[in-house]
Design a protein around this motif. Structure first.
Motif, PDB file in Angstrom:
ATOM      1  N   LEU A 486      85.400 -97.171 -14.167  1.00  0.00           N
ATOM      2  CA  LEU A 486      84.887 -96.281 -15.205  1.00  0.00           C
ATOM      3  C   LEU A 486      85.693 -96.392 -16.488  1.00  0.00           C
ATOM      4  CD1 LEU A 486      82.887 -94.052 -16.027  1.00  0.00           C
ATOM      5  CD2 LEU A 486      84.534 -92.380 -15.187  1.00  0.00           C
ATOM      6  N   LYS A 487      87.028 -96.424 -16.381  1.00  0.00           N
ATOM      7  CA  LYS A 487      87.830 -96.421 -17.600  1.00  0.00           C
ATOM      8  C   LYS A 487      87.646 -97.707 -18.398  1.00  0.00           C
ATOM      9  CE  LYS A 487      92.291 -98.355 -16.080  1.00  0.00           C
ATOM     10  NZ  LYS A 487      93.711 -98.061 -15.804  1.00  0.00           N
ATOM     11  N   ASN A 488      87.313 -98.813 -17.711  1.00  0.00           N
ATOM     12  CA  ASN A 488      87.074-100.088 -18.404  1.00  0.00           C
ATOM     13  C   ASN A 488      85.583-100.349 -18.621  1.00  0.00           C
ATOM     14  OD1 ASN A 488      89.846-100.973 -18.636  1.00  0.00           O
ATOM     15  ND2 ASN A 488      89.804-101.318 -16.423  1.00  0.00           N
ATOM     16  N   SER A 489      84.750 -99.380 -18.239  1.00  0.00           N
ATOM     17  CA  SER A 489      83.298 -99.450 -18.436  1.00  0.00           C
ATOM     18  C   SER A 489      82.709-100.735 -17.867  1.00  0.00           C
ATOM     19  CB  SER A 489      82.948 -99.319 -19.921  1.00  0.00           C
ATOM     20  OG  SER A 489      81.585 -98.969 -20.080  1.00  0.00           O
ATOM     21  N   LEU A 490      83.055-101.044 -16.621  1.00  0.00           N
ATOM     22  CA  LEU A 490      82.540-102.245 -15.965  1.00  0.00           C
ATOM     23  C   LEU A 490      81.118-101.995 -15.488  1.00  0.00           C
ATOM     24  CD1 LEU A 490      85.719-103.202 -13.890  1.00  0.00           C
ATOM     25  CD2 LEU A 490      85.024-104.035 -16.160  1.00  0.00           C
ATOM     26  N   ASN A 491      80.240-102.931 -15.765  1.00  0.00           N
ATOM     27  CA  ASN A 491      78.825-102.750 -15.447  1.00  0.00           C
ATOM     28  C   ASN A 491      78.502-102.983 -13.975  1.00  0.00           C
ATOM     29  OD1 ASN A 491      78.054-102.035 -18.037  1.00  0.00           O
ATOM     30  ND2 ASN A 491      77.502-104.121 -18.639  1.00  0.00           N
ATOM     31  N   ILE A 492      79.041-104.058 -13.424  1.00  0.00           N
ATOM     32  CA  ILE A 492      78.652-104.441 -12.064  1.00  0.00           C
ATOM     33  C   ILE A 492      79.045-103.370 -11.043  1.00  0.00           C
ATOM     34  CG2 ILE A 492      78.988-106.157 -10.246  1.00  0.00           C
ATOM     35  CD1 ILE A 492      79.261-108.229 -12.563  1.00  0.00           C
ATOM     36  N   PRO A 493      80.262-102.819 -11.065  1.00  0.00           N
ATOM     37  CA  PRO A 493      80.581-101.733 -10.130  1.00  0.00           C
ATOM     38  C   PRO A 493      79.658-100.520 -10.304  1.00  0.00           C
ATOM     39  CG  PRO A 493      82.591-102.656 -11.023  1.00  0.00           C
ATOM     40  CD  PRO A 493      81.464-103.264 -11.797  1.00  0.00           C
ATOM     41  N   ALA A 494      79.290-100.201 -11.541  1.00  0.00           N
ATOM     42  CA  ALA A 494      78.404 -99.047 -11.757  1.00  0.00           C
ATOM     43  C   ALA A 494      77.051 -99.277 -11.104  1.00  0.00           C
ATOM     44  CB  ALA A 494      78.238 -98.786 -13.258  1.00  0.00           C
ATOM     45  N   VAL A 495      76.502-100.496 -11.242  1.00  0.00           N
ATOM     46  CA  VAL A 495      75.214-100.803 -10.625  1.00  0.00           C
ATOM     47  C   VAL A 495      75.329-100.747  -9.110  1.00  0.00           C
ATOM     48  CG1 VAL A 495      73.459-102.588 -10.306  1.00  0.00           C
ATOM     49  CG2 VAL A 495      74.420-102.182 -12.579  1.00  0.00           C
ATOM     50  N   LYS A 496      76.424-101.317  -8.540  1.00  0.00           N
ATOM     51  CA  LYS A 496      76.595-101.322  -7.081  1.00  0.00           C
ATOM     52  C   LYS A 496      76.678 -99.904  -6.521  1.00  0.00           C
ATOM     53  CE  LYS A 496      78.883-105.836  -6.548  1.00  0.00           C
ATOM     54  NZ  LYS A 496      80.127-106.531  -6.114  1.00  0.00           N
ATOM     55  N   ILE A 497      77.412 -99.040  -7.183  1.00  0.00           N
ATOM     56  CA  ILE A 497      77.542 -97.658  -6.707  1.00  0.00           C
ATOM     57  C   ILE A 497      76.208 -96.936  -6.809  1.00  0.00           C
ATOM     58  CG2 ILE A 497      78.643 -95.441  -7.173  1.00  0.00           C
ATOM     59  CD1 ILE A 497      81.116 -97.033  -8.052  1.00  0.00           C
ATOM     60  N   SER A 498      75.475 -97.151  -7.893  1.00  0.00           N
ATOM     61  CA  SER A 498      74.170 -96.521  -8.063  1.00  0.00           C
ATOM     62  C   SER A 498      73.220 -96.950  -6.963  1.00  0.00           C
ATOM     63  CB  SER A 498      73.591 -96.886  -9.429  1.00  0.00           C
ATOM     64  OG  SER A 498      72.286 -96.384  -9.572  1.00  0.00           O
ATOM     65  N   GLU A 499      73.253 -98.248  -6.612  1.00  0.00           N
ATOM     66  CA  GLU A 499      72.384 -98.746  -5.552  1.00  0.00           C
ATOM     67  C   GLU A 499      72.822 -98.190  -4.196  1.00  0.00           C
ATOM     68  OE1 GLU A 499      69.533-100.781  -6.056  1.00  0.00           O
ATOM     69  OE2 GLU A 499      70.030 -99.982  -8.037  1.00  0.00           O
ATOM     70  N   SER A 500      74.132 -97.991  -4.045  1.00  0.00           N
ATOM     71  CA  SER A 500      74.641 -97.495  -2.767  1.00  0.00           C
ATOM     72  C   SER A 500      74.257 -96.040  -2.522  1.00  0.00           C
ATOM     73  CB  SER A 500      76.163 -97.656  -2.719  1.00  0.00           C
ATOM     74  OG  SER A 500      76.699 -97.093  -1.537  1.00  0.00           O
ATOM     75  N   VAL A 501      74.438 -95.193  -3.531  1.00  0.00           N
ATOM     76  CA  VAL A 501      74.129 -93.767  -3.341  1.00  0.00           C
ATOM     77  C   VAL A 501      72.647 -93.485  -3.525  1.00  0.00           C
ATOM     78  CG1 VAL A 501      76.440 -93.131  -4.108  1.00  0.00           C
ATOM     79  CG2 VAL A 501      74.560 -93.129  -5.750  1.00  0.00           C
ATOM     80  N   GLY A 502      71.943 -94.400  -4.162  1.00  0.00           N
ATOM     81  CA  GLY A 502      70.509 -94.238  -4.377  1.00  0.00           C
ATOM     82  C   GLY A 502      70.178 -93.848  -5.798  1.00  0.00           C
ATOM     83  N   ARG A 503      69.278 -94.604  -6.411  1.00  0.00           N
ATOM     84  CA  ARG A 503      68.899 -94.305  -7.800  1.00  0.00           C
ATOM     85  C   ARG A 503      68.279 -92.916  -7.936  1.00  0.00           C
ATOM     86  NH1 ARG A 503      65.222 -99.585  -8.160  1.00  0.00           N
ATOM     87  NH2 ARG A 503      66.761-101.089  -7.384  1.00  0.00           N
ATOM     88  N   GLU A 504      67.509 -92.530  -6.890  1.00  0.00           N
ATOM     89  CA  GLU A 504      66.870 -91.217  -6.951  1.00  0.00           C
ATOM     90  C   GLU A 504      67.910 -90.116  -7.072  1.00  0.00           C
ATOM     91  OE1 GLU A 504      66.398 -93.470  -4.665  1.00  0.00           O
ATOM     92  OE2 GLU A 504      64.345 -94.185  -4.998  1.00  0.00           O
TER      93      GLU A 504
END
Length: 731
Positions: A486-504
């Protein structure tokens, strides 16, 4: 024969006067013969063709004369009847002095001080004799110099206006109207036709209809004007005009305008101030001193010259007025209200906007904070943005409960009725959206110390093909903690976490925090592909600061009809239902604090205070954001072009962060250093921060289990990066 000679008569006159007793008989005078009258000379009859033509012309002229005087008599009678009819329809003078279609709105800041006025303001009834003589003279000199000499219509003025219109290539009734003050009053009264909401037309259409310049309309206007001249005195007509005329800035009538612009009574206006108000009558919105003071002063200078030429001012008085043009009072400067006041007007229910009652709104605005926000934005644009740049910016500042303390919807703050980029502009949020991804994860039991792999990653999107997100730097950091991601605003980890917890779930968390706009349905949701307003985003961050409860930004505290004791409506926002657990919110604040102390938002630091926030830059750099908070206030900044032109060399961690720092630094001057409500994650005994730690129940993460889940779902983390995808992370 006698010898005695004849006695001569003495040389004396006879008795000059006859005896009273003797009368001398007078012969009657002969009557003069009556004089013979000379017979009139008979005109010699012309014979032939000359005589015939003379007779024909004489007959035609007599016929024309007979028709003309009879027709004139009929027209005069019809005119008298028409004027008489309108005369009978005119109400008493008192009923015509306040002609507002809606009432005024007076706005008070959080301390009870007036900071703005909106709507149709009416300061009170004035008369032609109660206002300043300078104002009366200025209006007559500008609008109708023959006002006291005509009968409501000025044929000379109409002829002059038609001549000017034709010479300028327009129609005879287009442009200059040649209207007298009486005719202008007739238009203000809409020729006695009141507005009827049930007629199926808007009030604007009604007003446009009243001011149209057809021949039939002008004829009726002339009749109505003559009827007014018969019904009311000249000063009565001028009084109606001085009470009903719109003078800009929402002010109807001389008293409202004098109070609005100069904070004084219309009775105490000096020549310069009177000239400025009279000059507004030509184009009240364009010439309003709250919109353009220079233009208003230039128009006033013309009015002063007219007053001098017509003898209302001496040369010395005119020179003094020209040397000291009218200025807005300090109160008027402060009472523009700007974007915040416009926002408040939009919050008034529709059914209340048509009332003619005057209203008062208590608001959350803090004028000290508002000034700090304006100064911070101006300082950055004056010192760090190239001259002539058309880039825009907006700021919203609020308390943790959603009470908006300041709002700047564009680079020009002293405006009203313009596009508000803080509340009306829907823009892509970019990486400023990522805190909601991590909020969903933390609420499920993730830890800020959990590991995620930042490595090439692709997905096959049905109907779109392969999608491969990239980081802003086009580099990969390998295993990182959620905090580092988060502090470095990395895109790929953000997408992976979103897919893991669910976009909904991510969408639901963002919506519950107050982002009401439609959210993207695909994996790019995590990268801020959705649009939102700055006010919504700032309110959502306020929910993080207040411990995880939703927030509805609000500015209206209480709305009251003037004179009433009980308010009609109260606060329309504030803290709502809980969205995430307080422990998750406190951990998220910790992660966001690292954004400012160590990450992409380092430029936001000031005074050694604890601050948290998130930068955001959209694809192609069309939008740049920085939203953050101290323990006391939340502030959001957006920067971009209205036409979506990409910003050059600007990211969320750059100029928007600078604006945020300059505004917040001024806001916090003199305030104590309060700590942020955050909890640092406690690592498991004997393990470093980058090692997996036991997570609260429900247990769902162990090491890089997120990557394992994604491998199971998508068949590997992907090894290529040929697909195009947003790279909206910040430096």
């Amino acid at each position: 024969m006698s010898d005695t000679p004849k006695r001569k008569r003495p040389l004396v006159a006879d008795k000059r006067y006859a005896s009273k007793t003797r009368t001398t008989a007078k012969k009657p005078a002969k009557k003069a013969a009556p004089a013979r009258r000379k017979a009139p000379k008979k005109r010699a009859k012309r014979s032939g063709i000359t005589g015939f033509l003379t007779a024909i012309i004489s007959w035609v002229l007599r016929l024309i004369w007979k028709i003309t005087w009879r027709l004139t008599a009929v027209v005069c009678l019809a005119l008298a009847l028409a004027v008489g009819y309108h005369y009978t329809t005119l109400p008493p003078l008192e009923a015509l002095l306040d002609g507002r279609a809606s009432g005024s709105v007076t706005m008070l800041d959080r301390n009870g001080a007036v900071f703005a006025r909106r709507g149709d303001q009416f300061g009170g009834v004035v008369t032609a004799n109660s206002v300043s003589p300078h104002l009366k003279n200025a209006v007559i000199a500008t609008e109708d110099k023959r006002f006291y000499r005509h009968f409501g219509v000025s044929p000379r003025g109409i002829a002059s206006a038609v001549r000017i219109n034709l010479s300028e290539g327009r129609g005879p009734l287009s442009g200059h109207g040649g209207s007298t003050i009486t005719q202008q009053v007739a238009k203000l009264l809409c020729l006695g036709e009141p507005y009827d909401p049930s007629a199926g037309i808007s009030e604007k259409q009604y007003e446009a209809n009243c001011r149209r310049n057809s021949i039939q309309r002008k004829a009726k206007e002339a009749l109505f004007s003559m009827a007014m001249e018969a019904k009311y005195s000249k000063d009565d007509i001028l009084s109606i005009y001085l009470n009903r005329a719109y003078m800009g800035g929402g002010a109807y009538g001389a008293e409202a305008a004098a109070q609005r612009f100069f904070s004084k009574s219309a009775a105490s206006l000096n020549p310069a101030e009177s000239a400025m108000l009279a000059g507004l009558l030509t184009a009240p919105t364009t010439l309003s001193p709250t919109n353009n003071l220079d233009r208003s002063q230039n128009r006033a200078a013309t009015v002063i010259r007219l007053m001098r030429d017509q003898g209302y001012l001496t040369q010395a008085e005119a020179d003094a007025a020209q040397a000291s043009p009218a200025e807005l009072s300090a109160e008027a400067e402060a009472q523009v209200g700007g974007y915040f006041a416009d926002w408040m007007i939009s919050e008034i229910p529709d059914f209340m906007r048509s009332t003619t009652s005057d209203m008062q709104i208590k608001t959350t605005l803090d004028q000290r904070i508002q000034l700090a926000a304006e100064e911070g934005l101006n300082w950055v644009f004056e010192n760090k943005v190239r001259e002539g740049s058309k880039a825009q910016a907006a700021i919203v500042i609020m308390s943790a409960d959603g009470a908006v303390r300041a709002m700047v919807g564009g680079r020009k703050a002293k405006v009203s009725g313009v596009f508000n980029r803080a509340t009306q502009a829907l823009r892509q949020t970019g990486s400023a959206f990522k805190p909601f991804v991590y909020a969903a994860a933390l609420d499920l039991g993730y830890s800020p110390n959990d590991l995620i792999e930042d490595a090439p990653y692709c997905q096959n999107i049905p109907g779109s093909g392969e999608w491969c997100p990239r980081n802003y730097t086009n580099t990969f950091k390998g295993l990182v903690t959620l905090t580092e991601a988060l502090k470095n605003s990395l895109n790929i980890p953000a997408v992976k976490i979103s897919e893991s917890v669910g976009r909904e779930l991510v969408s639901r968390v963002a919506s519950q925090f107050g982002i009401e706009s439609d959210l993207a349905a695909g994996p790019a949701l995590a990268l801020g592909a959705s649009e939102s307003t700055l006010t919504e985003m700032t309110g959502a961050f306020a929910g993080i600061l207040n411990g995880g409860s939703s927030v509805t930004p609000y500015g209206l505290v209480e709305l009251t009809i003037m004179g009433d004791q009980e308010p009609l409506m109260g606060r329309g926002g504030g803290i709502g239902e809980r969205v995430i657990q307080e422990s998750a919110a406190r951990q998220l604040v910790y992660m966001m604090e690292k954004v400012i102390s160590e990450g992409t938002g380092k430029r936001a630091q000031f005074d050694g205070r604890e601050l948290a926030g998130k930068t955001g830059t959209t694809s192609a750099a069309k939008d740049a954001w920085f939203i953050g908070f101290s323990a006391d206030y939340v502030a959001g900044v957006w920067m971009g072009y209205d036409d979506n032109t990409p910003l050059k060399g600007v990211t969320g961690g750059g100029l928007p962060t600078d604006i945020w720092r300059e505004a917040m630094m001024r806001i916090h001057a003199g305030l104590p250093h309060n700590p942020l409500p955050m909890d640092a994650p406690v690592p498991q005994s004997g393990l470093g921060d980058t090692q997996p730690a036991p997570a609260p129940q429900p247990r769902r993460n162990e090491g890089t289990i997120i990557d394992q889940v994604l491998r199971d779902i998508f068949g590997g983390s992907g090894s290529g990066s040929s697909g195009r995808a947003p790279s909206g992370g910040d430096r």
